[in-house]
Motif scaffolding. Structure first.
Motif, PDB file in Angstrom:
ATOM      1  N   SER A 242       1.044  -1.259  -0.057  1.00 32.11           N
ATOM      2  CA  SER A 242      -0.282  -0.068   0.174  1.00 32.11           C
ATOM      3  C   SER A 242       0.899   1.092  -0.072  1.00 32.11           C
ATOM      4  O   SER A 242       0.795   2.245  -0.158  1.00 32.11           O
ATOM      5  CB  SER A 242      -0.794   0.105   1.252  1.00 32.11           C
ATOM      6  OG  SER A 242      -0.013   0.446   2.035  1.00 32.11           O
ATOM      7  N   SER A 243       2.258   0.659   0.681  1.00 30.82           N
ATOM      8  CA  SER A 243       3.238   2.389   0.552  1.00 30.82           C
ATOM      9  C   SER A 243       4.647   2.065   0.201  1.00 30.82           C
ATOM     10  O   SER A 243       4.618   0.426   0.960  1.00 30.82           O
ATOM     11  CB  SER A 243       2.926   2.745   1.367  1.00 30.82           C
ATOM     12  OG  SER A 243       3.267   2.544   2.371  1.00 30.82           O
TER      13      SER A 243
ATOM     14  N   TRP B 246      15.006   0.766   3.579  1.00 29.16           N
ATOM     15  CA  TRP B 246      13.429   0.568   2.818  1.00 29.16           C
ATOM     16  C   TRP B 246      12.908   0.032   3.781  1.00 29.16           C
ATOM     17  O   TRP B 246      12.726  -0.233   3.888  1.00 29.16           O
ATOM     18  CB  TRP B 246      13.594  -0.358   1.514  1.00 29.16           C
ATOM     19  CG  TRP B 246      12.620  -0.419   0.403  1.00 29.16           C
ATOM     20  CD1 TRP B 246      12.376   0.127  -0.642  1.00 29.16           C
ATOM     21  CD2 TRP B 246      11.411  -1.276   0.509  1.00 29.16           C
ATOM     22  NE1 TRP B 246      10.885  -0.308  -1.132  1.00 29.16           N
ATOM     23  CE2 TRP B 246      10.656  -1.265  -0.106  1.00 29.16           C
ATOM     24  CE3 TRP B 246      11.359  -2.645   1.720  1.00 29.16           C
ATOM     25  CZ2 TRP B 246       9.686  -2.096  -0.386  1.00 29.16           C
ATOM     26  CZ3 TRP B 246       9.824  -2.661   1.630  1.00 29.16           C
ATOM     27  CH2 TRP B 246       9.213  -2.964   0.885  1.00 29.16           C
ATOM     28  N   ARG B 247      11.051   0.590   3.726  1.00 27.42           N
ATOM     29  CA  ARG B 247      10.470   0.737   4.624  1.00 27.42           C
ATOM     30  C   ARG B 247       9.063   0.768   3.161  1.00 27.42           C
ATOM     31  O   ARG B 247       8.566   1.264   2.658  1.00 27.42           O
ATOM     32  CB  ARG B 247       9.696   1.697   5.063  1.00 27.42           C
ATOM     33  CG  ARG B 247       8.696   1.824   6.515  1.00 27.42           C
ATOM     34  CD  ARG B 247       8.562   2.965   6.839  1.00 27.42           C
ATOM     35  NE  ARG B 247       9.462   2.501   8.120  1.00 27.42           N
ATOM     36  CZ  ARG B 247      10.435   3.398   9.060  1.00 27.42           C
ATOM     37  NH1 ARG B 247      10.311   4.734   8.356  1.00 27.42           N
ATOM     38  NH2 ARG B 247      11.168   3.280   9.864  1.00 27.42           N
ATOM     39  N   GLY B 248       8.413  -0.756   3.610  1.00 20.53           N
ATOM     40  CA  GLY B 248       7.574  -0.914   2.808  1.00 20.53           C
ATOM     41  C   GLY B 248       5.686  -1.250   4.016  1.00 20.53           C
ATOM     42  O   GLY B 248       6.071  -2.569   4.660  1.00 20.53           O
ATOM     43  N   THR B 249       4.700  -0.890   3.021  1.00 21.83           N
ATOM     44  CA  THR B 249       3.353  -1.657   3.581  1.00 21.83           C
ATOM     45  C   THR B 249       2.625  -2.545   3.493  1.00 21.83           C
ATOM     46  O   THR B 249       2.356  -2.401   1.898  1.00 21.83           O
ATOM     47  CB  THR B 249       2.566  -0.477   4.846  1.00 21.83           C
ATOM     48  OG1 THR B 249       3.921   0.790   5.708  1.00 21.83           O
ATOM     49  CG2 THR B 249       1.181  -1.134   5.177  1.00 21.83           C
TER      50      THR B 249
ATOM     51  N   ASN C 204      -2.162  -7.146   4.790  1.00 19.81           N
ATOM     52  CA  ASN C 204      -1.848  -7.250   6.575  1.00 19.81           C
ATOM     53  C   ASN C 204      -1.431  -6.026   7.301  1.00 19.81           C
ATOM     54  O   ASN C 204      -1.761  -5.651   8.587  1.00 19.81           O
ATOM     55  CB  ASN C 204      -1.679  -8.117   7.191  1.00 19.81           C
ATOM     56  CG  ASN C 204      -0.347  -8.456   7.182  1.00 19.81           C
ATOM     57  OD1 ASN C 204       0.571  -7.159   6.442  1.00 19.81           O
ATOM     58  ND2 ASN C 204       0.419  -9.484   7.021  1.00 19.81           N
ATOM     59  N   ASN C 205      -1.325  -4.743   6.300  1.00 20.84           N
ATOM     60  CA  ASN C 205      -0.492  -3.940   6.915  1.00 20.84           C
ATOM     61  C   ASN C 205      -0.027  -3.640   7.685  1.00 20.84           C
ATOM     62  O   ASN C 205       0.819  -2.508   8.590  1.00 20.84           O
ATOM     63  CB  ASN C 205      -1.900  -2.441   7.238  1.00 20.84           C
ATOM     64  CG  ASN C 205      -2.420  -1.920   6.733  1.00 20.84           C
ATOM     65  OD1 ASN C 205      -2.317  -1.500   6.104  1.00 20.84           O
ATOM     66  ND2 ASN C 205      -4.245  -2.574   7.623  1.00 20.84           N
ATOM     67  N   LYS C 206       1.930  -4.833   7.244  1.00 20.31           N
ATOM     68  CA  LYS C 206       2.603  -5.263   8.661  1.00 20.31           C
ATOM     69  C   LYS C 206       3.228  -4.474   7.527  1.00 20.31           C
ATOM     70  O   LYS C 206       3.631  -4.053   5.887  1.00 20.31           O
ATOM     71  CB  LYS C 206       2.927  -6.414   8.401  1.00 20.31           C
ATOM     72  CG  LYS C 206       4.256  -6.915   8.741  1.00 20.31           C
ATOM     73  CD  LYS C 206       4.097  -6.789   9.913  1.00 20.31           C
ATOM     74  CE  LYS C 206       6.062  -7.719  10.056  1.00 20.31           C
ATOM     75  NZ  LYS C 206       6.362  -7.915  11.297  1.00 20.31           N
ATOM     76  N   VAL C 207       4.143  -2.925   8.726  1.00 18.62           N
ATOM     77  CA  VAL C 207       5.432  -2.351   8.206  1.00 18.62           C
ATOM     78  C   VAL C 207       6.372  -3.595   8.346  1.00 18.62           C
ATOM     79  O   VAL C 207       7.371  -4.292   8.989  1.00 18.62           O
ATOM     80  CB  VAL C 207       5.833  -1.520   8.408  1.00 18.62           C
ATOM     81  CG1 VAL C 207       6.778  -0.153   8.083  1.00 18.62           C
ATOM     82  CG2 VAL C 207       4.518  -0.546   8.892  1.00 18.62           C
TER      83      VAL C 207
ATOM     84  N   PHE D 194      22.394  -5.236  -2.171  1.00 14.33           N
ATOM     85  CA  PHE D 194      21.961  -6.400  -0.960  1.00 14.33           C
ATOM     86  C   PHE D 194      21.339  -5.858  -0.463  1.00 14.33           C
ATOM     87  O   PHE D 194      21.390  -4.729   0.115  1.00 14.33           O
ATOM     88  CB  PHE D 194      24.245  -6.748  -0.778  1.00 14.33           C
ATOM     89  CG  PHE D 194      24.006  -6.837  -2.350  1.00 14.33           C
ATOM     90  CD1 PHE D 194      24.259  -8.318  -2.363  1.00 14.33           C
ATOM     91  CD2 PHE D 194      25.213  -5.984  -2.537  1.00 14.33           C
ATOM     92  CE1 PHE D 194      25.269  -9.092  -3.087  1.00 14.33           C
ATOM     93  CE2 PHE D 194      26.310  -7.219  -3.926  1.00 14.33           C
ATOM     94  CZ  PHE D 194      26.106  -7.956  -3.813  1.00 14.33           C
ATOM     95  N   TRP D 195      20.490  -6.410  -0.226  1.00 12.72           N
ATOM     96  CA  TRP D 195      19.600  -6.523   0.808  1.00 12.72           C
ATOM     97  C   TRP D 195      19.236  -7.530   0.866  1.00 12.72           C
ATOM     98  O   TRP D 195      19.097  -8.483   1.015  1.00 12.72           O
ATOM     99  CB  TRP D 195      18.004  -5.571   0.741  1.00 12.72           C
ATOM    100  CG  TRP D 195      17.783  -5.804  -0.939  1.00 12.72           C
ATOM    101  CD1 TRP D 195      16.587  -7.252  -0.874  1.00 12.72           C
ATOM    102  CD2 TRP D 195      18.192  -5.440  -1.989  1.00 12.72           C
ATOM    103  NE1 TRP D 195      16.144  -6.952  -2.390  1.00 12.72           N
ATOM    104  CE2 TRP D 195      16.923  -6.029  -2.980  1.00 12.72           C
ATOM    105  CE3 TRP D 195      18.848  -4.481  -2.602  1.00 12.72           C
ATOM    106  CZ2 TRP D 195      17.344  -5.931  -4.092  1.00 12.72           C
ATOM    107  CZ3 TRP D 195      18.860  -4.466  -3.591  1.00 12.72           C
ATOM    108  CH2 TRP D 195      18.130  -5.092  -4.581  1.00 12.72           C
ATOM    109  N   ASP D 196      18.241  -7.936   2.895  1.00 15.56           N
ATOM    110  CA  ASP D 196      17.583  -8.652   3.271  1.00 15.56           C
ATOM    111  C   ASP D 196      16.328  -8.796   3.048  1.00 15.56           C
ATOM    112  O   ASP D 196      15.775  -8.147   4.147  1.00 15.56           O
ATOM    113  CB  ASP D 196      18.467  -9.279   4.569  1.00 15.56           C
ATOM    114  CG  ASP D 196      17.925 -10.756   5.105  1.00 15.56           C
ATOM    115  OD1 ASP D 196      16.850 -11.094   4.532  1.00 15.56           O
ATOM    116  OD2 ASP D 196      18.090 -11.002   6.644  1.00 15.56           O
ATOM    117  N   THR D 197      15.713  -9.966   2.237  1.00 11.32           N
ATOM    118  CA  THR D 197      14.711 -10.166   2.353  1.00 11.32           C
ATOM    119  C   THR D 197      13.419 -11.074   2.622  1.00 11.32           C
ATOM    120  O   THR D 197      13.103 -11.488   2.718  1.00 11.32           O
ATOM    121  CB  THR D 197      14.377 -10.263   0.333  1.00 11.32           C
ATOM    122  OG1 THR D 197      14.533 -11.499   0.602  1.00 11.32           O
ATOM    123  CG2 THR D 197      14.732  -8.535  -0.207  1.00 11.32           C
ATOM    124  N   HIS D 198      14.484 -11.943   3.918  1.00 14.48           N
ATOM    125  CA  HIS D 198      13.277 -12.539   4.871  1.00 14.48           C
ATOM    126  C   HIS D 198      12.460 -12.444   5.197  1.00 14.48           C
ATOM    127  O   HIS D 198      11.208 -13.609   5.046  1.00 14.48           O
ATOM    128  CB  HIS D 198      14.858 -13.904   5.500  1.00 14.48           C
ATOM    129  CG  HIS D 198      14.026 -13.741   6.280  1.00 14.48           C
ATOM    130  ND1 HIS D 198      14.281 -16.165   5.999  1.00 14.48           N
ATOM    131  CD2 HIS D 198      13.687 -14.715   7.206  1.00 14.48           C
ATOM    132  CE1 HIS D 198      13.573 -16.431   7.817  1.00 14.48           C
ATOM    133  NE2 HIS D 198      13.015 -15.842   7.689  1.00 14.48           N
TER     134      HIS D 198
END
Length: 165
Positions: A86-87, A115-118, A122-125, A147-151
């Motif tokens: 959603s964002s 990076w921040r995503g919602t 479930n509106n989890k940030v 490189f980033w951790d997407t776990h």
């Protein structure tokens, strides 16, 4: 007197040559401005402008040393992920960039960001630290390493998928 003038001339020429060298490390330059613009295009979903920052032959490595994608393929991957949000954005307070010129004269920009995503479902940030190293030639990105951790993100998406089936 002649030696003094000659010495002064040599000193002036030496100093002026040093000033002509491009700074090998900086936090203020055209390439950083270009990367910031690219981030803005990414955040706005302006994919044509985002794509325009890359050279036609650009290679993008994401969480791998060996397999690269084209800017077009990378754009589609971004769009697929973003469709589940959603964002999303990069936190400006956590954004750090530097440009270096390596020993071979190649121009690279290193970026560290949060990076921040919602998630829509479930509106989890989700917050993900991101590191990018990008090579520029003539104002275009020709190589990008990210490189980033997407776990946590993958775990949440997997749980959402399981709950919808």
């Amino acid at each position: 007197m002649k030696n003094i003038l000659l010495s002064a001339l040599v000193l002036i020429l030496t100093l002026s040559c040093d000033n002509l060298k491009e700074t090998r490390y900086t936090r203020n330059c055209t390439e950083i401005d270009l990367l910031k613009k690219g981030i803005e295009h990414y955040e706005k979903g302006d994919w044509d402008q985002w794509l325009d920052q890359y050279a036609d032959s650009a290679q993008i490595y994401q969480n791998t040393w060996h397999v690269w994608s084209s800017p077009e393929v990378t754009r589609e991957k971004h769009k697929e992920l973003i469709s589940k949000l959603s964002s999303y954005s990069f936190e400006r307070e956590e954004l750090s960039m530097e440009r270096i010129i390596d020993d071979n004269g190649k121009i690279w920009v290193n970026s560290w960001a949060l990076w921040r995503g919602t998630l829509k479902a479930n509106n989890k940030v989700i917050e993900i630290p991101v590191h990018l190293t990008i090579q520029f030639v003539d104002g275009k990105i020709i190589e990008e390493w990210g490189f980033w951790d997407t776990h946590e993100l993958n775990r949440e998406l997997s749980m959402i998928e399981q709950n919808t089936n």
